[in-house]
Enzyme design. Structure first.
Site, PDB file in Angstrom:
ATOM      1  CD  GLU A 269      -2.975  -1.053   2.303  1.00 48.83           C
ATOM      2  OE1 GLU A 269      -3.296   0.030   2.824  1.00 48.83           O
ATOM      3  OE2 GLU A 269      -3.376  -2.153   2.739  1.00 48.83           O
TER       4      GLU A 269
ATOM      5  CG  ASP B  91      -1.608  -2.385   5.372  1.00 42.17           C
ATOM      6  OD1 ASP B  91      -0.469  -2.649   4.919  1.00 42.17           O
ATOM      7  OD2 ASP B  91      -2.001  -1.237   5.626  1.00 42.17           O
TER       8      ASP B  91
ATOM      9  CG  ASP C 252      -6.270  -3.507   7.679  1.00 42.55           C
ATOM     10  OD1 ASP C 252      -6.417  -3.582   6.435  1.00 42.55           O
ATOM     11  OD2 ASP C 252      -5.750  -2.517   8.220  1.00 42.55           O
TER      12      ASP C 252
ATOM     13  CD  GLU D 241     -11.313  -0.007   4.758  1.00 46.47           C
ATOM     14  OE1 GLU D 241     -11.242   0.264   3.537  1.00 46.47           O
ATOM     15  OE2 GLU D 241     -12.388  -0.044   5.382  1.00 46.47           O
TER      16      GLU D 241
ATOM     17  CE1 TYR E  71       2.034   4.151   6.744  1.00 45.10           C
ATOM     18  CE2 TYR E  71       0.295   2.958   7.882  1.00 45.10           C
ATOM     19  CZ  TYR E  71       0.701   3.860   6.917  1.00 45.10           C
ATOM     20  OH  TYR E  71      -0.223   4.467   6.130  1.00 45.10           O
TER      21      TYR E  71
ATOM     22  NE  ARG F 273      -1.713   6.830   7.096  1.00 48.41           N
ATOM     23  CZ  ARG F 273      -1.168   7.854   6.422  1.00 48.41           C
ATOM     24  NH1 ARG F 273      -1.398   9.092   6.812  1.00 48.41           N
ATOM     25  NH2 ARG F 273      -0.426   7.650   5.381  1.00 48.41           N
TER      26      ARG F 273
ATOM     27  CG  HIS G  55       0.506  -1.182   9.995  1.00 49.56           C
ATOM     28  ND1 HIS G  55       1.110  -1.226   8.767  1.00 49.56           N
ATOM     29  CD2 HIS G  55      -0.766  -0.772   9.775  1.00 49.56           C
ATOM     30  CE1 HIS G  55       0.238  -0.856   7.843  1.00 49.56           C
ATOM     31  NE2 HIS G  55      -0.910  -0.580   8.432  1.00 49.56           N
TER      32      HIS G  55
END
Length: 690
Positions: free
Chosen positions: A7, A80, A82, A84, A288, A290, A332
Site C-alpha cells: 500500500e 495490509d 486488515d 481495508e 508506520y 497509522r 502493523h
DNA sequence: CAGTGAGCGAGCTTCCGCTTGACTT
C-alpha cells in the site's frame, strides 16, 4: 520477475532492499477503486449493487500497475492484513484483471517476516472483502442520504456521517453539561503537624472511624464546628503503613496515543503530528505511523534490550508484551523507532526542531516500555484526634527505572519517621473552601481519545475528521484550544438526534462492527446486513422528509438596507450569523454581525479601533484557525494584529498597547521599543501559567 | 508549523477509509 504490490511507497522501497532483483515492489497508494463521488453509487433497487470506479487521482498509478502486472511472471498482493487491506487486494485483482494472484501478509517489515510470508501465500479472503464492502456501502448510504436531508431542512452544504456526527454530538453534549453545571461548595480540613522539627500535612479523612465523603462538609459553619471540637485535642499516631509501590511505563504509541501525547506534551495538532510522523517514516526513522497495534517485532525487542542493558544496566531491563484493545485490526506494529540505538541525541543534527521533538517522544516511549518499573517507598499514616482521623501520605522515589528515559510527573513528599501511639504537635489547622469544577471541554487529544474509546474512526481518519467538522463550522476551538459547538453545530446535531437516534447513537459503530465480524466469519452476507439496515432507515427517512419542518433561522431586525431600503434580517450562514438584505438575490448587501460569547467566532473587545477610530476591535480567526485581532469595519479598515490589544496607549509614541501570549505588555508600533515592566500581579500570574 | 481577512443565502453541496504530495510566497 515477480511483482509485489503493497500500500505504501515507503514500504515498497524498504522491502525492495530485502528481496533484491528477482522481485519488483510497487505500491497501490491506498485504495485504487471507490464509489463515485458525484452520486450514491449504490443501486438500492438492485440488491445494493455497488458501482466502483477508478478515481482520476488513482488512474495513472493503476495504468502503471497494469503494465507491470502484464510483464510479471506472477503478481503477489501484499496489502495490509486488515479489512481495508484485503479489499484493496480484491480491487487490485479486479482493476488489473489479475488471474489467480497470490495474497501474502506480514505484520512487521523485517527480512524474516517477509520471506516467511512469501513462503505461505493464500487466496484473497472474499468474506473479509465483503465485510469491507458492507462498511463502505453503509457509510455511503448514511452520509449521502442524511446530508441532503440537512440541505433541505436547514441549509446547503451541510454534512452528516457515522463518524463526524458523533464527534459533533460529543462536543454539543459536553457544552450542555457545562451549561447545566452548578458548582457545589465543600470544605476540607488540613492539619500541619510536626515531629522533631519536620512539618508535614494531613487531611481529615474519617469521623468515628468512618470515611467521609468529598462533599460531606458543606459550608464554613460545619468546618468550624469540627475545628471547635478539635480544640485542645491531642494528635496521636494511630497506624503507620509502609509499602513499596510501583509505577509501570505506558504502552508504546499507536496513532491515537501519539496524537494525544504530542498534543499534551508538545502542543501539536493531530494534523501537524501526522505530517511530522509521515516525514520521520519516509526518512526511515520510525515504523508506520497509522496503526492501532501494540505489537513490537522480536528484532526491535532484542535491540531495545541490548540498548537498555548496555546504557543503564541489567536491572533497568524488563521485558513486556502489550495487548491492543479489542477491535483493533493490528495490521502493523506499534509506532516505534526503527533502530533502538539511534538515540534522539545521535539524530539531533539530522532532524529539525519539531521532528526531533516528536522522534524523542517516540523513542523514549518505546525504550521505556521495555524498562523496569519505578519504585517508591510510600508511607500512609492515620492520626487520631478525638473522634476525627487525619491521614497523611508520603512518597519517595527509590529506583527511577523507566523514568530515566520517559520523564513523568510524580510528587515526592518526605515524611518524618513516625511510630504508632506517638504524640505529634499541631502547628496549625485550617479549613479550606473548595468548589466542584465543571467538566472540561474537549480538546483535540481528549476528543480523539473519546472517539477511540467508542471504536469510532480509524488511525487514518482521526485528524481528517477533526478538520471536517471544523471546516463545516460545526465546532471550533476557543482561545484555550478547546472545542465549542457553533449555533449551526447544535442545530444540526439536535435535528439528527431527534430524528435519526439510531444512526447518531454513540454505540452505532460498535454494533456495526459486530455485524461486520459476522460477515467476515461467513455467518452472514453483506447484502442481507445492508438490506436489514436500509429498509427501516429509508422508511424513517421518507417519513421525516414529510414530517420535519424546515428550520427558520432568520431573525427580524430594525435595520434597513442602506442600498435598497428593504428591511434586513439576521441570517445563519456557514461562518455564523450575519445581516442580510431581504431583497436577496436582487440586492446582495450584507453586513457583519458582532456577537459575544461561545459559539460565535467573533468576540468583541470593547476597544475602539486605533486606526479608523470608528470600528471596534474584535478577536477573529484566520482560515487556519489562528486567532488574531482586527477592526470590525474590515475591509474598510485593515487594522490587524497578532497580539491582543488592551485599552491603553504607549506613553512614548501613543500607539495602542498589546499583550502577547506571555502576558507581556508592549507597544504595537514596531519602530517603538516601549515595553512595560512586569510589575502588576495579574500579568505575572498569567505569565506563569504559560 | 510559513501562510493576518469577506463570504455565509443560491447557483448542486455530501460519506469513511486507505495512501501521498498538493499550492504560493
Amino acid at each position: 520477475m515477480e511483482l509485489v504490490i503493497v500500500e505504501s511507497p515507503t514500504k515498497a522501497k524498504t522491502i525492495q532492499k530485502f528481496l533484491g532483483k528477482k522481485y519488483k515492489i510497487l505500491s497501490s497508494f491506498g485504495h485504487v477503486r471507490d464509489l463515485p463521488k458525484s452520486e450514491l453509487g449504490v443501486d438500492v433497487e438492485k440488491d445494493f449493487e455497488p458501482k466502483y470506479i477508478i478515481p482520476t487521482k488513482a488512474r495513472k498509478n493503476v495504468t502503471l500497475l497494469k503494465k507491470e502486472a502484464a510483464k510479471a511472471d506472477e503478481v503477489i498482493l501484499a496489502t495490509d492484513e486488515d479489512r481495508e487491506g484485503e479489499a484493496i487486494s480484491w480491487h487490485l485483482e479486479e482493476a488489473l484483471k489479475l488471474k489467480n494472484p497470490k495474497r501474502i501478509v506480514f505484520h512487521e517489515i523485517t527480512e524474516d517476516a517477509i520471506k516467511e510470508a512469501l513462503e505461505n501465500p493464500r487466496k484473497i479472503d472474499k468474506r473479509l472483502v465483503d465485510a469491507q464492502q458492507a462498511r463502505r456501502i453503509l457509510d455511503r448510504i448514511v452520509g449521502y442520504k442524511l446530508s441532503p436531508f440537512l440541505w433541505k431542512k436547514i441549509s446547503r452544504g451541510l454534512s452528516a456521517g457515522r463518524v463526524q456526527s458523533i464527534a459533533v454530538r460529543l462536543v454539543v453534549e459536553k457544552e450542555r453539561e457545562i451549561e447545566k453545571f452548578k458548582p457545589v461548595e465543600y470544605w476540607s480540613v488540613e492539619a500541619i503537624l510536626n515531629k522533631s522539627g519536620i512539618d508535614f500535612s494531613a487531611f481529615l479523612s474519617k469521623v468515628n472511624g468512618k470515611s467521609i465523603d468529598k462533599l460531606e462538609i458543606k459550608n464554613k459553619e460545619e468546618a468550624n464546628k469540627i475545628l471547635n471540637e478539635l480544640k485542645g485535642s491531642e494528635y496521636k499516631v494511630e497506624s503507620v503503613e509502609k509499602k513499596e509501590t510501583k509505577r509501570n511505563p505506558l504502552s508504546p504509541f499507536t496513532t491515537s496515543t501519539l496524537q494525544q501525547t504530542s498534543a499534551n506534551k508538545l502542543g501539536y495538532s493531530s494534523k501537524y503530528t501526522m505530517s511530522l510522523a509521515q516525514k520521520l517514516y519516509e526518512e526511515g526513522h520510525i515504523t508506520y505511523h497509522r496503526t492501532d497495534s501494540l505489537n513490537l517485532s522480536q528484532l526491535s525487542l532484542n535491540s531495545a534490550q541490548k540498548f537498555i542493558e548496555e546504557s543503564f544496566g541489567k536491572n533497568y531491563y524488563n521485558f513486556r508484551k502489550f495487548k491492543a484493545k479489542s477491535g483493533a485490526q493490528e495490521a502493523h506494529e506499534a509506532i516505534r523507532p526503527t533502530f533502538a540505538n539511534k538515540t534522539p541525541e545521535s539524530l539531533k543534527g539530522e532532524l529539525d526542531g519539531p521532528k526531533y521533538k516528536l522522534y524523542t517522544l517516540i523513542w523514549q516511549r518505546f525504550i521505556a516500555c521495555q524498562m523496569s518499573p519505578a519504585l517508591f517507598d510510600s508511607t500512609s499514616v492515620d492520626i487520631l484526634a478525638n473522634q476525627y482521623t487525619f491521614s497523611a501520605n508520603g512518597q519517595v522515589l527509590k529506583f527511577d527505572g523507566f523514568l530515566k528515559v520517559y520523564p513523568m510527573k510524580f510528587s515526592e513528599n518526605d515524611m518524618p519517621k513516625l511510630e504508632e501511639k506517638e504524640l505529634l504537635s499541631l502547628v496549625k489547622i485550617d479549613p479550606l473552601q473548595h468548589f466542584t469544577e465543571p467538566p472540561a471541554r474537549y480538546n483535540e487529544a481528549s476528543l480523539i481519545k473519546a472517539l477511540e474509546k467508542h471504536g469510532i474512526g480509524r488511525p487514518s481518519t482521526y485528524a481528517p475528521t477533526l478538520s471536517t467538522v471544523q471546516e463545516r463550522n460545526y465546532i471550533s476551538k476557543n482561545e484555550q484550544k478547546r472545542f465549542i459547538p457553533s449555533e449551526m453545530g447544535i442545530m444540526v446535531n439536535d435535528m439528527l438526534v431527534e430524528n435519526f437516534p439510531q444512526i447518531v447513537d454513540i454505540d452505532f459503530t460498535a454494533k456495526m462492527e459486530k455485524e461486520l465480524d459476522e460477515i467476515a466469519e461467513g455467518k452472514d452476507t453483506w447484502k442481507k446486513t445492508i438490506k436489514d439496515f436500509y429498509e427501516p432507515f429509508s422508511k424513517n427517512l421518507q417519513e421525516k422528509y414529510d414530517d420535519v419542518k424546515k428550520e427558520n433561522t432568520d431573525i427580524k431586525t430594525d435595520k434597513v438596507c442602506p442600498k435598497c431600503s428593504k428591511p434586513m434580517v439576521e441570517k445563519l450562514g456557514r461562518f455564523g450569523r450575519f445581516y442580510a438584505c431581504t431583497g436577496f438575490p436582487d440586492c446582495k448587501h450584507t453586513e457583519s454581525l458582532v456577537k459575544d460569547g461561545p459559539g460565535n467566532q467573533i468576540i468583541k473587545l470593547d476597544i475602539i479601533c486605533p486606526k479608523c477610530k470608528q470600528g471596534n476591535m474584535v478577536a477573529k480567526k484566520t482560515k487556519r484557525g489562528k486567532i488574531f485581532y482586527g477592526c470590525d469595519k474590515y475591509p474598510a479598515c485593515d487594522m490587524a494584529t497578532w497580539d491582543k490589544p488592551i485599552n491603553e496607549f504607549c506613553p512614548t509614541c501613543n500607539s495602542i498597547l498589546v499583550e502577547n501570549k506571555k502576558g507581556q505588555v508592549k507597544c504595537s508600533n514596531k519602530e517603538c521599543n516601549h515595553k512595560r515592566e512586569q510589575s502588576n500581579a495579574d500579568s505575572n500570574s498569567k505569565a506563569n501559567k504559560e
